[in-house]
Design a protein around this motif. Sequence first.
Motif, PDB file in Angstrom:
ATOM      1  N   THR A  30       0.805  -1.228   0.000  1.00 56.73           N
ATOM      2  CA  THR A  30       0.000   0.000   0.000  1.00 56.73           C
ATOM      3  C   THR A  30       0.839   1.281   0.000  1.00 56.73           C
ATOM      4  O   THR A  30       0.579   2.163  -0.822  1.00 56.73           O
ATOM      5  CB  THR A  30      -0.979  -0.002   1.185  1.00 56.73           C
ATOM      6  OG1 THR A  30      -1.371  -1.348   1.428  1.00 56.73           O
ATOM      7  CG2 THR A  30      -2.179   0.854   0.894  1.00 56.73           C
ATOM      8  N   PRO A  31       1.829   1.451   0.853  1.00 56.70           N
ATOM      9  CA  PRO A  31       2.617   2.696   0.797  1.00 56.70           C
ATOM     10  C   PRO A  31       3.301   2.908  -0.537  1.00 56.70           C
ATOM     11  O   PRO A  31       3.373   4.021  -1.057  1.00 56.70           O
ATOM     12  CB  PRO A  31       3.653   2.505   1.912  1.00 56.70           C
ATOM     13  CG  PRO A  31       3.144   1.446   2.767  1.00 56.70           C
ATOM     14  CD  PRO A  31       2.325   0.556   1.910  1.00 56.70           C
ATOM     15  N   MET A  32       3.760   1.808  -1.107  1.00 61.42           N
ATOM     16  CA  MET A  32       4.443   1.910  -2.390  1.00 61.42           C
ATOM     17  C   MET A  32       3.460   2.367  -3.467  1.00 61.42           C
ATOM     18  O   MET A  32       3.786   3.232  -4.295  1.00 61.42           O
ATOM     19  CB  MET A  32       5.041   0.565  -2.770  1.00 61.42           C
ATOM     20  CG  MET A  32       5.957   0.650  -3.949  1.00 61.42           C
ATOM     21  SD  MET A  32       7.010  -0.773  -4.094  1.00 61.42           S
ATOM     22  CE  MET A  32       6.013  -1.856  -5.051  1.00 61.42           C
ATOM     23  N   VAL A  33       2.283   1.811  -3.441  1.00 59.68           N
ATOM     24  CA  VAL A  33       1.260   2.218  -4.400  1.00 59.68           C
ATOM     25  C   VAL A  33       0.916   3.687  -4.201  1.00 59.68           C
ATOM     26  O   VAL A  33       0.799   4.450  -5.162  1.00 59.68           O
ATOM     27  CB  VAL A  33      -0.005   1.338  -4.230  1.00 59.68           C
ATOM     28  CG1 VAL A  33      -1.094   1.808  -5.164  1.00 59.68           C
ATOM     29  CG2 VAL A  33       0.323  -0.103  -4.492  1.00 59.68           C
ATOM     30  N   ASP A  34       0.796   4.077  -2.951  1.00 61.71           N
ATOM     31  CA  ASP A  34       0.522   5.488  -2.637  1.00 61.71           C
ATOM     32  C   ASP A  34       1.565   6.385  -3.284  1.00 61.71           C
ATOM     33  O   ASP A  34       1.241   7.351  -3.970  1.00 61.71           O
ATOM     34  CB  ASP A  34       0.542   5.710  -1.120  1.00 61.71           C
ATOM     35  CG  ASP A  34      -0.698   5.165  -0.455  1.00 61.71           C
ATOM     36  OD1 ASP A  34      -1.597   4.726  -1.206  1.00 61.71           O
ATOM     37  OD2 ASP A  34      -0.755   5.166   0.780  1.00 61.71           O
ATOM     38  N   LEU A  35       2.792   6.044  -3.058  1.00 65.24           N
ATOM     39  CA  LEU A  35       3.894   6.834  -3.591  1.00 65.24           C
ATOM     40  C   LEU A  35       3.858   6.861  -5.112  1.00 65.24           C
ATOM     41  O   LEU A  35       3.991   7.918  -5.740  1.00 65.24           O
ATOM     42  CB  LEU A  35       5.219   6.247  -3.104  1.00 65.24           C
ATOM     43  CG  LEU A  35       6.452   7.027  -3.525  1.00 65.24           C
ATOM     44  CD1 LEU A  35       6.564   8.298  -2.713  1.00 65.24           C
ATOM     45  CD2 LEU A  35       7.696   6.193  -3.376  1.00 65.24           C
ATOM     46  N   ALA A  36       3.645   5.670  -5.675  1.00 60.74           N
ATOM     47  CA  ALA A  36       3.636   5.572  -7.131  1.00 60.74           C
ATOM     48  C   ALA A  36       2.557   6.461  -7.722  1.00 60.74           C
ATOM     49  O   ALA A  36       2.802   7.206  -8.672  1.00 60.74           O
ATOM     50  CB  ALA A  36       3.421   4.116  -7.547  1.00 60.74           C
ATOM     51  N   PHE A  37       1.380   6.433  -7.127  1.00 64.25           N
ATOM     52  CA  PHE A  37       0.299   7.252  -7.677  1.00 64.25           C
ATOM     53  C   PHE A  37       0.494   8.731  -7.416  1.00 64.25           C
ATOM     54  O   PHE A  37       0.078   9.557  -8.225  1.00 64.25           O
ATOM     55  CB  PHE A  37      -1.049   6.755  -7.155  1.00 64.25           C
ATOM     56  CG  PHE A  37      -1.583   5.648  -8.021  1.00 64.25           C
ATOM     57  CD1 PHE A  37      -2.187   5.937  -9.229  1.00 64.25           C
ATOM     58  CD2 PHE A  37      -1.435   4.328  -7.648  1.00 64.25           C
ATOM     59  CE1 PHE A  37      -2.651   4.922 -10.045  1.00 64.25           C
ATOM     60  CE2 PHE A  37      -1.888   3.314  -8.455  1.00 64.25           C
ATOM     61  CZ  PHE A  37      -2.500   3.595  -9.655  1.00 64.25           C
ATOM     62  N   LEU A  38       1.123   9.022  -6.302  1.00 69.30           N
ATOM     63  CA  LEU A  38       1.440  10.431  -6.031  1.00 69.30           C
ATOM     64  C   LEU A  38       2.348  10.985  -7.121  1.00 69.30           C
ATOM     65  O   LEU A  38       2.089  12.031  -7.720  1.00 69.30           O
ATOM     66  CB  LEU A  38       2.117  10.566  -4.663  1.00 69.30           C
ATOM     67  CG  LEU A  38       2.472  11.991  -4.285  1.00 69.30           C
ATOM     68  CD1 LEU A  38       1.277  12.683  -3.667  1.00 69.30           C
ATOM     69  CD2 LEU A  38       3.650  12.037  -3.345  1.00 69.30           C
ATOM     70  N   LEU A  39       3.398  10.240  -7.415  1.00 67.25           N
ATOM     71  CA  LEU A  39       4.330  10.655  -8.464  1.00 67.25           C
ATOM     72  C   LEU A  39       3.621  10.732  -9.808  1.00 67.25           C
ATOM     73  O   LEU A  39       3.825  11.669 -10.580  1.00 67.25           O
ATOM     74  CB  LEU A  39       5.501   9.676  -8.543  1.00 67.25           C
ATOM     75  CG  LEU A  39       6.530   9.767  -7.420  1.00 67.25           C
ATOM     76  CD1 LEU A  39       7.488   8.604  -7.509  1.00 67.25           C
ATOM     77  CD2 LEU A  39       7.287  11.073  -7.510  1.00 67.25           C
ATOM     78  N   LEU A  40       2.784   9.739 -10.038  1.00 69.31           N
ATOM     79  CA  LEU A  40       2.061   9.688 -11.301  1.00 69.31           C
ATOM     80  C   LEU A  40       1.199  10.939 -11.467  1.00 69.31           C
ATOM     81  O   LEU A  40       1.254  11.617 -12.492  1.00 69.31           O
ATOM     82  CB  LEU A  40       1.179   8.433 -11.315  1.00 69.31           C
ATOM     83  CG  LEU A  40       0.399   8.165 -12.591  1.00 69.31           C
ATOM     84  CD1 LEU A  40       1.348   7.974 -13.733  1.00 69.31           C
ATOM     85  CD2 LEU A  40      -0.445   6.924 -12.418  1.00 69.31           C
ATOM     86  N   THR A  41       0.449  11.277 -10.438  1.00 68.75           N
ATOM     87  CA  THR A  41      -0.396  12.463 -10.487  1.00 68.75           C
ATOM     88  C   THR A  41       0.443  13.717 -10.724  1.00 68.75           C
ATOM     89  O   THR A  41       0.102  14.560 -11.553  1.00 68.75           O
ATOM     90  CB  THR A  41      -1.163  12.626  -9.163  1.00 68.75           C
ATOM     91  OG1 THR A  41      -1.401  11.349  -8.618  1.00 68.75           O
ATOM     92  CG2 THR A  41      -2.448  13.362  -9.358  1.00 68.75           C
TER      93      THR A  41
END
Lengths: 171, 196
Positions: A30-41
């Motif tokens: 979950t944290p990794m996904v959070d980070l990934a989507f943050l960067l993506l956005t």
Amino acid sequence: MAEISQGGGGGKKKGGKVRSKKTSTRIDMTPMVDLAFLLLTFFVMTTTLNKPQTMEITMPEKIDEHTEVPKVNERDVLTIVLGQSDKVYWYTGITDPKIELTNFSPNGIRKILLKKKAEVPKLVVLIKATDESKYKNMVDILDEMNINTIQRYALVDITSTDKDLIKESNL
Amino acid sequence: MANKGTPTIDMTPMVDLAFLLVTFFMLTATAIPDEPVAVDTPSSISEIKIPEKDVMTITIGKDGKVFFNMDGQYNRAELLKNMGGIYGIEFTPEETHTFAIMSSIGVPMGNLKQILNMKPEERKAAAPDMPGVPVDSLNNELANWVLQARLINRGLRIAIKGDRDANYPVVKKVIDTMIDKRVNRFNLITNMEKGS
């Protein structure tokens, strides 16, 4: 679920150590996904909003003695003079013009341009900017030309006659 | 044993996809070049986007300072060589490299060497004090920059990025320089019209 025994055959089945090891192999992503989507956005936002708009402008060729200057009927000419602190002066014709003051609001210069455009089919707008005017004024007036779809306009140098006219008008 | 109450979803494909997209956007994104001066561009209704490459940007600051910028590292290196030739200044390979990767030029040719020998941080700190490229009729270095840049890259688009409060005479000087060098088409960088 089928279980794979890690003991390697018989004998050790009663040990009980094997079972506890199995649960720890899964990582919480979950944290990794959070980070990934943050960067993506972030990247999506920056790439699409970054590009600035531009306004294309074509200036006339430099005039020398061989250039043939197109002749325009005086009655078709609307002159706009950009003054200091966002003032807009305008007059029609060239001989004995009656100078008037307006502004950049939709009820100001836009109304005049639309009216003139309807009245004069071959309208030519001359834009003269005084030394006191700002770059913003120039862009605004060019923008008005685009808004009102005026085909023929030119950015020309201000003459001393124009300066005197403004001074005399006291507007 | 099978149902513990908290169902877990396998997130691996989602992470894969997310990182793929992150990588894609990171690679396609171009870093915003650091501007020598903060420029507040005027707004217009125009919706034409500026091309991505082959752009020469002339920045006009609030105080009337003029900055020149061009993209393309190889072109920049060549531009510096040619400009050095005109003004009789020899640049070392290190200076050429610094020039190729730096952003806008805002100093007269005589001071360029000094700026190039600064450390990047020093140069950034000195940016507000840069006098801008001379555009006077006596010493019009901008004209030479524009001419040489266009000789190197013929498909160059010229963009003028002026501050909304820049005085018209400076803008006029820049535009006149362009016309003088037979550049009749250029772009004025504006931002989106806000509100009505």
